[in-house]
Design a protein around this motif. Sequence first.
Motif, short mmCIF file in Angstrom:
data_model
loop_
_atom_site.label_atom_id
_atom_site.label_comp_id
_atom_site.label_asym_id
_atom_site.label_seq_id
_atom_site.Cartn_x
_atom_site.Cartn_y
_atom_site.Cartn_z
N LEU A 39 0.88 -1.04 -0.11
CA LEU A 39 0.08 -0.10 0.05
C LEU A 39 0.86 1.28 -0.22
O LEU A 39 1.99 1.46 0.31
CB LEU A 39 -0.88 -0.05 1.24
CG LEU A 39 -2.05 1.20 1.59
CD1 LEU A 39 -3.17 0.57 2.18
CD2 LEU A 39 -1.46 2.36 2.14
N ALA A 40 0.42 2.25 -0.68
CA ALA A 40 0.97 3.65 -0.59
C ALA A 40 -0.03 4.53 -0.60
O ALA A 40 -0.90 4.61 -1.19
CB ALA A 40 1.89 3.84 -2.20
N ASP A 41 0.20 5.69 0.30
CA ASP A 41 -0.72 6.97 0.47
C ASP A 41 0.14 7.98 0.71
O ASP A 41 1.25 8.12 1.12
CB ASP A 41 -1.37 6.54 1.81
CG ASP A 41 -2.64 7.67 1.81
OD1 ASP A 41 -3.01 8.02 0.67
OD2 ASP A 41 -3.37 7.67 2.69
N GLN A 42 -0.21 9.12 0.03
CA GLN A 42 0.15 10.40 -0.04
C GLN A 42 -0.62 11.59 -0.08
O GLN A 42 -1.86 11.52 -0.71
CB GLN A 42 1.30 10.49 -1.34
CG GLN A 42 2.24 11.90 -1.15
CD GLN A 42 3.16 11.48 -2.20
OE1 GLN A 42 4.21 11.34 -1.80
NE2 GLN A 42 2.97 11.98 -3.38
N SER A 43 -0.44 12.72 0.55
CA SER A 43 -1.09 13.82 0.53
C SER A 43 -0.42 15.14 0.82
O SER A 43 0.73 14.99 1.47
CB SER A 43 -2.57 13.85 1.46
OG SER A 43 -1.99 13.79 2.64
N GLN A 44 -0.55 16.22 0.37
CA GLN A 44 -0.03 17.44 0.49
C GLN A 44 -1.29 18.57 0.32
O GLN A 44 -1.96 18.72 -0.39
CB GLN A 44 0.92 17.85 -0.49
CG GLN A 44 1.67 19.15 -0.28
CD GLN A 44 0.92 20.30 -0.74
OE1 GLN A 44 0.51 20.31 -1.95
NE2 GLN A 44 1.23 21.49 -0.19
N PHE A 45 -1.48 19.16 1.59
CA PHE A 45 -2.54 20.31 1.91
C PHE A 45 -1.87 21.61 2.45
O PHE A 45 -0.68 21.55 3.20
CB PHE A 45 -3.23 19.77 2.82
CG PHE A 45 -4.18 18.69 2.53
CD1 PHE A 45 -5.10 18.60 1.56
CD2 PHE A 45 -4.00 17.32 3.35
CE1 PHE A 45 -5.66 17.56 1.14
CE2 PHE A 45 -4.46 16.19 2.78
CZ PHE A 45 -5.52 16.14 1.71
N GLY A 46 -2.55 22.67 2.00
CA GLY A 46 -2.06 23.79 2.64
C GLY A 46 -0.79 24.51 2.04
O GLY A 46 -0.26 24.02 1.13
N SER A 47 -0.62 25.81 2.58
CA SER A 47 0.55 26.63 2.23
C SER A 47 1.45 26.93 3.56
O SER A 47 0.90 26.84 4.52
CB SER A 47 0.09 27.73 1.68
OG SER A 47 1.08 28.83 1.55
N PRO A 48 2.71 26.92 3.35
CA PRO A 48 3.64 27.30 4.41
C PRO A 48 3.60 28.77 4.82
O PRO A 48 4.15 29.54 5.95
CB PRO A 48 4.96 27.13 3.94
CG PRO A 48 4.90 27.02 2.53
CD PRO A 48 3.53 26.61 2.12
N ILE A 49 2.92 29.74 4.02
CA ILE A 49 2.54 31.02 4.27
C ILE A 49 1.25 31.66 4.21
O ILE A 49 0.40 30.75 3.57
CB ILE A 49 3.41 31.88 3.16
CG1 ILE A 49 3.07 31.77 1.67
CG2 ILE A 49 4.91 31.46 3.25
CD1 ILE A 49 3.37 32.73 0.82
N THR A 50 0.84 32.57 4.85
CA THR A 50 -0.45 32.98 4.80
C THR A 50 -0.72 33.94 3.43
O THR A 50 0.22 34.39 2.89
CB THR A 50 -0.87 33.86 6.00
OG1 THR A 50 -0.14 34.84 6.01
CG2 THR A 50 -0.60 33.11 7.09
N GLY A 51 -1.95 34.09 3.20
CA GLY A 51 -2.20 34.94 2.07
C GLY A 51 -1.92 34.60 0.70
O GLY A 51 -2.16 35.31 -0.39
N LEU A 52 -1.71 33.16 0.47
CA LEU A 52 -1.28 32.45 -0.83
C LEU A 52 -2.78 32.37 -1.62
O LEU A 52 -3.65 31.67 -1.25
CB LEU A 52 -0.55 31.68 -0.95
CG LEU A 52 -0.18 30.86 -2.26
CD1 LEU A 52 0.79 31.95 -2.96
CD2 LEU A 52 0.39 29.59 -1.87
N VAL A 53 -2.98 33.08 -2.88
CA VAL A 53 -3.85 32.71 -3.61
C VAL A 53 -3.57 32.20 -4.95
O VAL A 53 -2.44 32.76 -5.49
CB VAL A 53 -4.88 33.86 -4.00
CG1 VAL A 53 -5.90 33.54 -4.91
CG2 VAL A 53 -5.43 34.39 -2.69
N VAL A 54 -4.07 30.76 -5.50
CA VAL A 54 -3.54 30.19 -6.65
C VAL A 54 -4.60 30.03 -7.43
O VAL A 54 -5.69 29.32 -7.13
CB VAL A 54 -2.99 28.85 -6.32
CG1 VAL A 54 -2.44 28.18 -7.49
CG2 VAL A 54 -1.58 29.00 -5.40
N ASN A 55 -4.71 30.53 -8.69
CA ASN A 55 -5.89 30.53 -9.61
C ASN A 55 -7.06 30.92 -8.88
O ASN A 55 -8.15 30.14 -9.19
CB ASN A 55 -5.85 28.94 -10.15
CG ASN A 55 -4.58 28.64 -11.15
OD1 ASN A 55 -4.07 29.72 -11.70
ND2 ASN A 55 -4.22 27.47 -10.86
#
Length: 335
Positions: free
Chosen positions: A116-132
């Motif tokens: 089994l393999a599982d992976q996730s990445q959430f959020g930003s290391p800085i505040t105020g970031l807006v992407v698209n």
Amino acid sequence: MKLKKLALATGFALAAMSVVGTAQATALATSILDIRNLTFRDGAGNILDRSDFSAIGPTNTADISTSLNGTTLSNEMTRAGEDIDMAHIVLGTPVPGYTENSYAVYSNPSASTFSLADQSQFGSPITGLVVNGTPISAPATASHGAYVVLDTFADGSSTANNGLQSGFVFELNPNDPNNGAFEIRFDARAYLEAWNGSGEMFPTAASAAFNLTFTIDNLLTGANVATWSPDGISNAGGASAFGITAETDPFRLNDGVSANAPFLNDVARFRGAGVGTAFDGSWSATTLLTAGTPYQLTIRSSAEADARQAVPEPATLALVGLGILGLGLSRRRRA
């Protein structure tokens, strides 16, 4: 006497042919690297905001794969700073069952056969970031789990691997009041285990590893200005912390364990708070950057697990048994 020899040969033959039905085959490899509350901060300890950068461009790439008995599953994904959450991929049936993004510890003894393999990445290391047009909240997480558990005869090698790479191209504002101080801070759960069951023989083996490295490069000169690979030692300088001071580094996050039969079978090799219990702690490191200079910060993290078993082919065992039996009958006729 002749009957005794024939009986002995017949006994060896039947024993050889019965190995297929009676032998056990157990091995386990677990790798967990669960990074949480990742933030970039200034010299005063405040989380950096998008307004602290004259430019910033995040990217994330991730991949996972797992294989068992010749079957392979894989997935990969790239994002421009948005969350990445790949559903876990599994072959076989975990016991107990696995919950998505739980990064649970599977410890010996083996209770089923699966990879089994599982992976996730959430959020930003800085505040105020807006992407698209989508706000990305702080802090960030980057989590990995790789597992191979074998409780029945398996064919060949089973592997579970995953990797994550995040990049940030940025410039600090020239009016930065903290003179370019840049801190990386995060919490993490980490666990490794490799184990072979009692009675296993060569080449039965299990191995598990994880890796985490931060690098910062000056894009004007191409030079690396800071590299940090947490090694469980709070330090400045050296291969694990070049150009950066690791104020808090309680546990090695670049490590591996292995178990190779028949040496110390049924003894878990592990890295954690204890067998079956992950280490949980906090890390931080600070470097000095020049405001107005473009940099690229790259985070590379991964988890790997592998296990294989020494399993004689059933046909080979049967031939050995029949050969022994035939030898006994031949000797009886000559007598």
